[in-house]
Design a protein around this motif. Structure first.
Motif, PDB file in Angstrom:
ATOM      1  N   SER A  32       0.665  -1.165  -0.058  1.00 36.45           N
ATOM      2  CA  SER A  32       0.056   0.128   0.092  1.00 36.45           C
ATOM      3  C   SER A  32       0.894   1.120  -0.085  1.00 36.45           C
ATOM      4  O   SER A  32       0.474   2.274  -0.666  1.00 36.45           O
ATOM      5  N   ILE A  54      -6.144   9.254   2.079  1.00 38.12           N
ATOM      6  CA  ILE A  54      -7.150   8.308   2.709  1.00 38.12           C
ATOM      7  C   ILE A  54      -6.637   6.805   2.575  1.00 38.12           C
ATOM      8  O   ILE A  54      -6.886   6.227   3.427  1.00 38.12           O
ATOM      9  N   MET A  55      -5.684   6.551   1.634  1.00 39.95           N
ATOM     10  CA  MET A  55      -5.029   5.236   1.567  1.00 39.95           C
ATOM     11  C   MET A  55      -4.334   5.092   2.468  1.00 39.95           C
ATOM     12  O   MET A  55      -4.191   3.955   3.055  1.00 39.95           O
ATOM     13  N   SER A  56      -3.594   5.810   3.200  1.00 38.81           N
ATOM     14  CA  SER A  56      -2.518   5.737   4.280  1.00 38.81           C
ATOM     15  C   SER A  56      -3.148   5.295   5.539  1.00 38.81           C
ATOM     16  O   SER A  56      -3.215   4.492   6.099  1.00 38.81           O
ATOM     17  N   LEU A  57      -4.500   6.039   5.657  1.00 42.54           N
ATOM     18  CA  LEU A  57      -5.355   5.705   6.674  1.00 42.54           C
ATOM     19  C   LEU A  57      -5.859   4.188   6.738  1.00 42.54           C
ATOM     20  O   LEU A  57      -5.871   3.396   7.627  1.00 42.54           O
ATOM     21  N   ILE A  58      -6.383   3.888   5.519  1.00 44.62           N
ATOM     22  CA  ILE A  58      -7.219   2.521   5.319  1.00 44.62           C
ATOM     23  C   ILE A  58      -5.810   1.553   5.593  1.00 44.62           C
ATOM     24  O   ILE A  58      -6.245   0.441   6.176  1.00 44.62           O
ATOM     25  N   ALA A  59      -4.744   1.928   5.162  1.00 43.63           N
ATOM     26  CA  ALA A  59      -3.681   0.718   5.363  1.00 43.63           C
ATOM     27  C   ALA A  59      -3.454   0.551   6.837  1.00 43.63           C
ATOM     28  O   ALA A  59      -3.322  -0.546   7.184  1.00 43.63           O
ATOM     29  N   VAL A  94      -5.587   0.921   9.229  1.00 46.48           N
ATOM     30  CA  VAL A  94      -6.478   0.285   9.957  1.00 46.48           C
ATOM     31  C   VAL A  94      -6.610  -1.140   9.607  1.00 46.48           C
ATOM     32  O   VAL A  94      -6.668  -2.378  10.360  1.00 46.48           O
ATOM     33  N   GLY A  95      -6.079  -1.654   8.139  1.00 43.61           N
ATOM     34  CA  GLY A  95      -6.148  -3.012   7.820  1.00 43.61           C
ATOM     35  C   GLY A  95      -5.068  -3.617   8.642  1.00 43.61           C
ATOM     36  O   GLY A  95      -5.139  -4.939   9.051  1.00 43.61           O
ATOM     37  N   THR A  98      -5.938  -4.413  12.252  1.00 43.66           N
ATOM     38  CA  THR A  98      -7.034  -5.475  12.078  1.00 43.66           C
ATOM     39  C   THR A  98      -6.467  -6.732  12.174  1.00 43.66           C
ATOM     40  O   THR A  98      -6.912  -7.763  12.881  1.00 43.66           O
TER      41      THR A  98
END
Lengths: 99, 119
Positions: free
Chosen positions: A43, A68-73, A75-76, A79
């Motif tokens: 990512s 946004i992509m750095s945030l989603i990475a 959270v993934g 998790t």
């Protein structure tokens, strides 16, 4: 083609090669944490390609996508880490481990 | 002109660091070493690439956005590396045979003694 455009294209080629290498690690990675880490690097590579592409196409909106992509990475990855720990606690007692 | 050259140098240096990070991902022997190498080199590479992009645009709004992205990445990368490594130790991912594990073994022994004292 100006010198700057050429440099940006070379950078995209280098990052594409590194994405391929990361994908190889994702496929052969012997354990699950290996795959999580390689997804993280994947990512980050995607984020870098987005930033360079925003320079090439003179479109500033792609930088928002990178944010946004750095945030989603993040959270993934979190998790997956909690999933690993929870799975371990559920199977406490058998020391076989898993891969 | 100088702006273009500076921006190109930053972007190229950043992409070379990304390439080094993924070569490390392939070549290193053990999950923990791979984790350390990839985290540090990827953070430096993204930093250099985003600085190059910011120098190219030379705009306040773009610099603020880049600052936000860098803030997230600098907060996230050490945290994610730590938590995934901790999960790997808990799920007993194998270490490289040359890694010195004395301190980890001492810590585990202390933990077991504490648990035994409580029970």
């Amino acid at each position: 083609m100006s010198l700057f455009t050429l440099a940006a294209y070379i950078a995209i080629v280098l990052i594409s090669i590194s994405t391929l290498l990361t994908l190889i690690r994702f496929i052969i990675g012997p354990s699950l944490p290996d795959r999580v880490i390689s997804l993280d690097v994947f990512s980050a590579n995607l984020l870098a390609v987005l930033a360079i592409y925003s320079v090439l196409s003179e479109e500033k909106a792609y930088l928002n996508v990178a944010l946004i992509m750095s945030l989603i990475a993040f959270v993934g990855t979190m998790t997956f880490a909690y999933y690993l720990v929870q799975k371990r606690h559920k199977h406490q007692g058998d020391d076989s481990g898993y891969s | 002109m100088i702006q273009d050259i500076l921006s190109a140098v930053f972007i190229l240096a950043g992409s070379i660091f990304m390439l080094i990070a993924s070569i490390g991902m392939i070549r290193f022997p053990d999950f923990y070493i791979r984790n350390s190498a990839s985290t540090k080199a990827v953070v430096l590479g993204v930093l250099l690439i985003l600085l190059g992009v910011g120098i190219h645009y030379n705009d306040t709004i773009v610099f603020i956005e880049i600052f936000a992205i860098l803030l997230f990445i600098f907060l996230i990368a050490p945290l994610a590396a730590h938590i995934v490594s901790r999960a790997a130790v808990i799920t007993q991912v194998k270490f490289w045979e040359k890694t010195k594990l004395d301190e980890l073994r001492e810590y585990e022994k202390e933990q077991e003694e504490e648990a035994g004292g409580k029970a």
